[in-house]
Design a protein around this motif. Structure first.
Motif, PDB file in Angstrom:
ATOM      1  N   CYS A  19       5.110   8.398   2.040  1.00  0.00           N
ATOM      2  CA  CYS A  19       5.048   7.283   1.898  1.00  0.00           C
ATOM      3  C   CYS A  19       3.900   6.511   2.559  1.00  0.00           C
ATOM      4  CB  CYS A  19       6.181   6.222   2.139  1.00  0.00           C
ATOM      5  SG  CYS A  19       6.960   6.279   3.776  1.00  0.00           S
ATOM      6  N   LEU A  20       3.072   7.228   3.115  1.00  0.00           N
ATOM      7  CA  LEU A  20       2.061   6.717   3.967  1.00  0.00           C
ATOM      8  C   LEU A  20       0.811   6.574   2.747  1.00  0.00           C
ATOM      9  CD1 LEU A  20       1.212   9.852   6.617  1.00  0.00           C
ATOM     10  CD2 LEU A  20       2.151   7.476   6.730  1.00  0.00           C
ATOM     11  N   CYS A  21      -0.027   5.636   3.595  1.00  0.00           N
ATOM     12  CA  CYS A  21      -1.262   5.057   2.788  1.00  0.00           C
ATOM     13  C   CYS A  21      -1.774   6.221   1.674  1.00  0.00           C
ATOM     14  CB  CYS A  21      -2.058   4.340   3.479  1.00  0.00           C
ATOM     15  SG  CYS A  21      -1.331   3.015   4.349  1.00  0.00           S
ATOM     16  N   PRO A  22      -2.343   5.805   0.752  1.00  0.00           N
ATOM     17  CA  PRO A  22      -3.033   6.525  -0.392  1.00  0.00           C
ATOM     18  C   PRO A  22      -4.304   6.851   0.215  1.00  0.00           C
ATOM     19  CG  PRO A  22      -3.088   4.206  -1.393  1.00  0.00           C
ATOM     20  CD  PRO A  22      -2.079   4.220   0.188  1.00  0.00           C
ATOM     21  N   ARG A  23      -4.951   7.751  -0.393  1.00  0.00           N
ATOM     22  CA  ARG A  23      -6.531   8.301  -0.060  1.00  0.00           C
ATOM     23  C   ARG A  23      -7.621   7.346  -0.792  1.00  0.00           C
ATOM     24  NH1 ARG A  23      -7.632  14.435  -0.191  1.00  0.00           N
ATOM     25  NH2 ARG A  23      -9.531  13.516   0.986  1.00  0.00           N
ATOM     26  N   TYR A  24      -8.265   6.991   0.051  1.00  0.00           N
ATOM     27  CA  TYR A  24      -9.356   6.069  -0.664  1.00  0.00           C
ATOM     28  C   TYR A  24     -10.644   6.980  -0.934  1.00  0.00           C
ATOM     29  CZ  TYR A  24      -6.399   1.899   0.041  1.00  0.00           C
ATOM     30  OH  TYR A  24      -5.236   1.137  -0.032  1.00  0.00           O
TER      31      TYR A  24
END
Length: 312
Positions: free
Chosen positions: A20-25
Motif C-alpha cells: 500500500c505504499l505510494c505509487p510510482r510516478y
C-alpha cells in the motif's frame, strides 16, 4: 521455532505495508494536451498522476530534471460537473469507516452555491462561507494528535497553507466528540475555519483523494490541472486550458519494495522494538539502525555461486 514464526509475521506485515505504499510516478517530457497525456499514461502505465499529499508532490518534483523549458506539467485532475464536500486532510488511514462523512451543519446549511468553505461557531454548528472571508481557524497536529486554535485572521486557503506548514492540515471533524472539543475551544460569537471544502474537480483514475494544492487565487478558469516547477510556485497547482501542450506525470499502480524506504525501515524498527519488549526489555527501549558506510540502513551482499561439486 518461535523466532522463525515471529520473523514470518514481521515479513507478512512488511509485505502488507509495501503493497500500500505510494505509487510510482513517471515524468514524461513530451508535449501533449491533457487528453493526449491521459491516453498515453493509460496505454503505457496506469493513468495520469493522482496525488494524495505533499510528500507525493515532493517525490514528483524530484523526477523533474532541467531538460525542459516549461513551467508546469499535467497531473490527473480535471474539472467535473458534480460538487462534493470533502476534507482538506486526504489521508485515508485517518478516517474510520464513515467518519469522513460526519457533518454538523446548522439548519438550512449549506445554503449558497458560491460559499464553498466551512466554518464552525461557538455552538458547534457548521456554516458554509465564501472562502475569501478572513477568519480564525483550527489546525490539526498529527504529531501530537490534537487540535490547535490559531487566532490570526486568514482566508480558508491561507489557513490551509499555514496548517500544512506549521502542523499537519486544517482540522477534520470526524465525530460528535471532536466537534464538542472544537466547540469548547471557542468563545462568545467566535467562528473559525475547519478543513471542509467543496469543489467539482475529479481525478482521471476516479480516485477519491481530496488533496488539493492550488496556487493562491487558483483555480480561476482552466479545466485541467498542472503541477508548477518554478521556484515561486514550486509544487503548487495551476489550472490551464486542457488543449495546452505540456509535459506530464503518469503513475504506475502498486509499489516497488525498497529496504531503504523510510516506511519500510521504520516498520521494521517498530516490530523489533515490540519483540524486545515482549522478551522483557524496558518499554522505553530505543532501537536505531547502525548506518552502513554509504549511509544506508542495509547492505546487500551478493550470494556466492556454489559449484556443482561443492553442493551438499
Amino acid at each position: 521455532m518461535e523466532h522463525s514464526v515471529y520473523l514470518l509475521l514481521v515479513l507478512s506485515g512488511l509485505y502488507a505495508l509495501c503493497s500500500c505504499l505510494c505509487p510510482r510516478y513517471h515524468f514524461v517530457n513530451e508535449l501533449k494536451t491533457w487528453t493526449e497525456a491521459q491516453s498515453y499514461c493509460r496505454e503505457n502505465y496506469t493513468d495520469l498522476a493522482t496525488i494524495d499529499d505533499l510528500e507525493e508532490v515532493q517525490r514528483m518534483m524530484e523526477l523533474v530534471g532541467s531538460s525542459h523549458n516549461h513551467k508546469c506539467a499535467w497531473i490527473g485532475l480535471e474539472r467535473g460537473t458534480s460538487w462534493k464536500w470533502q476534507w482538506s486532510l486526504a489521508d485515508r488511514d485517518f478516517y474510520s469507516e464513515g467518519s469522513s462523512e460526519f457533518r454538523a451543519w446548522a439548519s438550512g446549511e449549506p445554503s449558497d452555491v458560491n460559499e464553498n468553505c466551512a466554518h464552525i461557531d461557538a455552538m458547534g454548528q457548521w456554516f458554509d462561507a465564501m472562502c475569501t472571508s478572513q477568519l480564525h481557524f483550527i489546525c490539526y497536529d498529527g504529531s501530537a494528535n490534537k487540535f490547535v486554535r490559531v487566532s490570526v485572521e486568514k482566508t480558508w486557503r491561507e489557513a490551509q497553507t499555514y496548517c500544512r506548514n506549521q502542523h499537519t492540515d486544517l482540522a477534520s471533524v470526524r465525530t460528535l466528540t471532536e466537534n464538542q472539543e472544537i466547540k469548547n475551544m471557542l468563545t462568545g460569537g467566535e467562528i473559525v475555519w475547519i478543513g471542509l471544502y467543496e469543489d467539482n474537480w475529479k481525478w482521471s483514475d476516479s480516485g477519491s483523494s481530496s488533496f488539493r494544492n492550488w496556487m493562491q487565487a487558483k483555480p480561476d478558469g482552466g479545466d485541467c490541472a498542472a503541477l508548477a516547477f518554478d521556484e515561486s510556485d514550486r509544487g503548487q497547482w495551476d489550472d490551464r486550458l486542457c488543449g495546452t501542450l505540456l509535459p506530464f506525470f503518469c503513475y504506475s499502480a502498486g509499489a516497488t519494495l525498497s529496504w531503504s524506504h523510510p516506511s519500510v525501515s521504520d516498520f521494521l524498527l517498530q516490530q523489533i522494538r515490540r519483540m524486545l519488549i515482549e522478551k522483557g526489555m524496558p518499554e522505553d527501549v530505543d532501537v536505531i539502525w547502525k548506518k552502513q558506510p554509504n549511509g544506508d540502513n542495509f547492505s546487500v551482499k551478493k550470494k556466492k555461486k556454489v559449484k556443482k561439486g561443492d553442493r551438499k
